[in-house]
Design an enzyme around this catalytic site. Sequence first.
Site, PDB file in Angstrom:
ATOM      1  N   GLY A  51      70.343  61.403  25.578  1.00 50.06           N
ATOM      2  CA  GLY A  51      69.248  61.129  26.496  1.00 50.06           C
ATOM      3  C   GLY A  51      69.271  59.719  27.048  1.00 50.06           C
ATOM      4  N   THR A  54      75.814  57.906  27.928  1.00 55.61           N
ATOM      5  CA  THR A  54      77.043  58.596  27.530  1.00 55.61           C
ATOM      6  C   THR A  54      77.912  57.629  26.739  1.00 55.61           C
ATOM      7  OG1 THR A  54      76.950  59.969  29.498  1.00 55.61           O
ATOM      8  CG2 THR A  54      79.056  59.843  28.369  1.00 55.61           C
ATOM      9  N   LYS A  70      78.687  52.602  25.191  1.00 56.37           N
ATOM     10  CA  LYS A  70      77.603  53.466  25.669  1.00 56.37           C
ATOM     11  C   LYS A  70      77.217  53.012  27.064  1.00 56.37           C
ATOM     12  CE  LYS A  70      74.461  55.611  23.425  1.00 56.37           C
ATOM     13  NZ  LYS A  70      73.319  56.080  22.606  1.00 56.37           N
ATOM     14  N   ASP A 163      63.986  55.386  17.399  1.00 54.83           N
ATOM     15  CA  ASP A 163      64.602  56.666  17.765  1.00 54.83           C
ATOM     16  C   ASP A 163      65.471  57.184  16.630  1.00 54.83           C
ATOM     17  OD1 ASP A 163      65.111  58.882  19.323  1.00 54.83           O
ATOM     18  OD2 ASP A 163      66.804  57.967  20.372  1.00 54.83           O
TER      19      ASP A 163
END
Length: 710
Positions: A51, A54, A70, A163
């Site tokens: 989310g 990538t 990332k 997260d």
Amino acid sequence: MRGRSARAGLPARSPTPTTYEEVTVTTRDDDLVGRVLDGRYYLRKILARGGMGTVFLATDTRLDRTVAVKVMQGGDTDIDFSERLSSEARAAARLSHPNVVAVFDQGDDAGVLYLVMEYVPGHTLRDVISREAPLPPRRVLSLIDPLLVALSAAHDARIIHRDIKPENVLITPSGQLKVADFGLARAITPNTQATTGVLIGSVSYLAPELVLNEGADARCDVYAVGAVMFEMLTGQKPHTGETPIQVAYQHVHADVPAPSTLVTGIPPYVDALVARATARDRDQRSADARVLLHQVRRVRSALEAELVDDVDLTQDLQLHRVAASMAGPDGWPAPEGWPESWPDADATPTAAAVMAAPYTETVPDDSTALYRPGPPEAYATGYEATRAVTRDAAGIPAPPVEHTRAGNRASTRFEDKHRRGRRMLIAVLVVAVLAATFGWWYGVARYDSAPDLLGMTVAQARAEGQRAGYSVDDAGQEFSETVPRGSVVSTEPEPGGRILPEGTMALTISKGKERYAAPDVEGMSEDEAEAALAEVKAIVGDVEREYSDTVDTGDVISASLPVGRMIRPDTEVDLVVSKGRKPVTVKDYTGKSLETAQAKLDKAGFEVEVDRVYDDEVPKDQVMAQDPASGTAYKGDTITLTVSDGREPIEVPGVVGKNVDDARAILEAAGFKVKVEKERIHFGSNLVSRQSPGGGDEAPPGTTILLRIV
């Protein structure tokens, strides 16, 4: 939980009107494969999509190492996003811990925001859950323990993850657990919530306060860990729904169910641990990861002891609150002195509110009972409340006859008891004296004082001990820095200690000073060198890192002690470790002469390969192109120079025997220059007798042809 209690008959509080969804932004990630970010990070292939961005497998061309990059989603549309991401990356980079994925770099390449992290091969906790869930409780807590160790270090550094989910927990092939993506949710959330109303993060693990946008602290990570524990124990997520907003709503309005309701055999204290971590009211959760880690380890100890239940542990972990219902489910009226309204039962009352409610007691979370004190107990059966009293003629009460007789009997019993007490005291004193005497003899008087045999040779010590009347045994050997080899370093009992007559003394013999030969660690990896030093009880001291053209990256170039030197335990050995070949900046010598370019490149340590080509425009021996022309390379690498060889040669016409004017015209027409010289013997005929280069030879156009005439 922050809403009103439905049990109290009050309306439930709705979350902040925000759309909650899992972020799935589609980008042309495939176009980035093969790209080099900032001239350094070569993106090789896609590892995963999420989310927030990538993840690519990449090579850091500057340090020649494999990394994970990332690439963030949508960052180029947010002016402040790059600054926030940089700030969070710096904070995460300071979090150096073996259970945390290291952050190396962050940047913005033409609008592509990226984060460079340690590459961790292996699999994720999500893979473990998919393959093995529901997992046994001991297995769950063995995986949660290092996760909480990492979060404890983060919370100590005032960093919140925000997260936590199975996808962000990586497991190496050796079984080491590492937590990834610290700070990314914080970097993304401010702009996203303010502008789009979309909550970044995995909705299945969001704490209620994040759903309600009430701010985050370490307890939101605790909630996420509790949700992950539930999923590992049951194979199911704590809350499910057809849409993310339904799941978010349940986080706010529904408790996480006890794992034992879905999987049999889970002890009550494991249920209590999950309930404590996932309490909707964050004030009732574990304060941070370190507190939860302590609770997890207590539960692990109970599991390892195979306890079906530990009542004290379960009660310690259970959520507690003040029962505050105005009219309970059984219809009892509110006691006198209670306020007309009361906060919901899920909230924690203030101390003043508790004092104002004299009929309440602290009860477990699932209880609605009210304590109501009953009437005082009645007197026990047979209690004598009154007695008969007789009076004489004057009305004065007469003492009961039975009482007087009882008094006489009591006096006699007292005197007997007093005499028995004196006899008992004398007996106790006699026993005490005898016991003390026996104890003194048994503990002190019967022992001799052990002789001092320290420092003697084995033969001397045996002879001295036997001369004193004792047996002498060998108790082994040990190293000593002060006692010579073969001499007594200690005895049992020690000198002056207690020993029975004809007892036994045990001798420990010195092996001399403990020394080991320093190993040869050159060429070993840093870990191998540390292990080799540990075998001789040495330790690694300072580690200096240098470039080397001959030693591979990470291998030892040299050590501070020569091989074979005898060293004592705990000696520090300094190491010089290779950083690999030193990168050299490549300069472009296009347009320079071959001689200059080759000299400069040779001096820089490169191998030079020359490729000559004909060219009508570029002068001969001038560099036309260079490969590579820029960037960095290493000594010994080959640099290819494309060098002009001038104009391509053509065949020279033969003009011997022709008139000099005709010969000149022919040669000039072919593109050559002409120089005429007379032979030593000249007859004036002006005929060409010789030419150089000769007819049929090849020479570049523009070459001067020498003609000799007679």
